[in-house]
Design a protein around this motif. Structure first.
Motif, PDB file in Angstrom:
ATOM      1  N   ASP A 116       0.852  -1.179   0.000  1.00  0.00           N
ATOM      2  CA  ASP A 116       0.000   0.000   0.000  1.00  0.00           C
ATOM      3  C   ASP A 116       0.896   1.239   0.000  1.00  0.00           C
ATOM      4  OD1 ASP A 116      -2.229   1.622   0.152  1.00  0.00           O
ATOM      5  OD2 ASP A 116      -2.401   1.469   2.320  1.00  0.00           O
ATOM      6  N   LEU A 174      -0.057  -0.786  -4.328  1.00  0.00           N
ATOM      7  CA  LEU A 174      -1.515  -0.734  -4.376  1.00  0.00           C
ATOM      8  C   LEU A 174      -1.957   0.714  -4.219  1.00  0.00           C
ATOM      9  CD1 LEU A 174      -2.258  -3.723  -1.966  1.00  0.00           C
ATOM     10  CD2 LEU A 174      -2.260  -3.761  -4.470  1.00  0.00           C
ATOM     11  N   LYS A 233      -6.873  -0.668  -6.117  1.00  0.00           N
ATOM     12  CA  LYS A 233      -7.485  -1.494  -5.074  1.00  0.00           C
ATOM     13  C   LYS A 233      -8.816  -2.107  -5.483  1.00  0.00           C
ATOM     14  CE  LYS A 233      -5.161   0.224  -0.972  1.00  0.00           C
ATOM     15  NZ  LYS A 233      -5.316   0.700   0.398  1.00  0.00           N
TER      16      LYS A 233
END
Length: 218
Positions: free
Chosen positions: A54, A83, A106
């Protein structure tokens, strides 16, 4: 067995990704992290094949975590996929610049995410060069950004520079071969040699280098 590390500070997202990985016979969960520092720590300890990272996390963000993982000489086989919520995101450009092998939004479907993990683990390009090119072009060619030639750019032959520019345009090896009137094997060799000289981990990073070095116009 492909070992995957999940790094995301949202518990539901992280748990969902972990469950998805664990549901596949050829994938294994190498660990999970809720912040960037923990992601780097686990990567160094577990040496996963792929990290799903992330971008926005506490401590150090996913970009800095990616930079540290890519820079670690003991993690040369580890590939990082970032992500993001938005495809055209300046953070994505920075992640690619620091060595991420690609990115996923995502809202990517589970089957596509699993395919992406397997592609990256095999050393293939996660994204088509044209998709990477669109993200890189959006930010690398802004007036506020000054071209920063790669420090090893002078080691490339004229043909290798030409090939890197064509990779930056989004061409694959077959298209490069047709443009230069050479065989696909020759084009592949030029790409591989350029990647080696520039220290590019994959074609995504080669696209970034092409734009930053001014080898392809906006």
């Amino acid at each position: 067995m492909i070992r995957v590390l999940i790094a995301d500070d949202q518990d539901l997202v992280r748990l969902g990704l972990c469950a998805l990985v664990e549901s596949e016979d050829d994938l294994a969960l190498a660990g999970e992290a809720a912040d960037g520092l923990r992601a780097v720590e686990l990567a160094r300890r577990e040496r996963p094949d792929v990290v799903l990272m992330d971008i926005r996390m506490p401590g150090i963000d996913g970009i800095e975590a990616t930079r540290r993982i890519v820079a670690d000489p003991e993690l040369t086989a580890t590939r990082v996929v970032v992500l993001t919520t938005f495809e055209l995101d300046e953070y994505v450009f920075d992640a690619l610049r620091h060595g991420a092998s690609g990115f996923l939004t995502k809202d990517t479907r589970p089957a596509e995410l699993l395919r992406a993990i397997r592609l990256v683990a095999e050393g293939e390009a996660l994204l088509s060069p044209s998709v990477t090119r669109r993200v890189v072009r959006e930010f690398a060619t802004r007036p506020s950004r000054v071209p920063r030639p790669h420090p090893r750019l002078d080691t490339l032959t004229d043909r290798e520079r030409q090939v890197v520019g064509l990779v930056g345009e989004g061409l694959n090896n077959e298209e490069i071969a047709a443009r230069l009137v050479v065989s696909p094997a020759t084009a592949r060799t030029h790409v591989s040699r350029a990647m080696g000289k520039l220290g590019a981990r994959d074609r995504a990073q080669l696209v970034v280098f092409a734009y930053q070095s001014g080898l392809v116009s906006g």
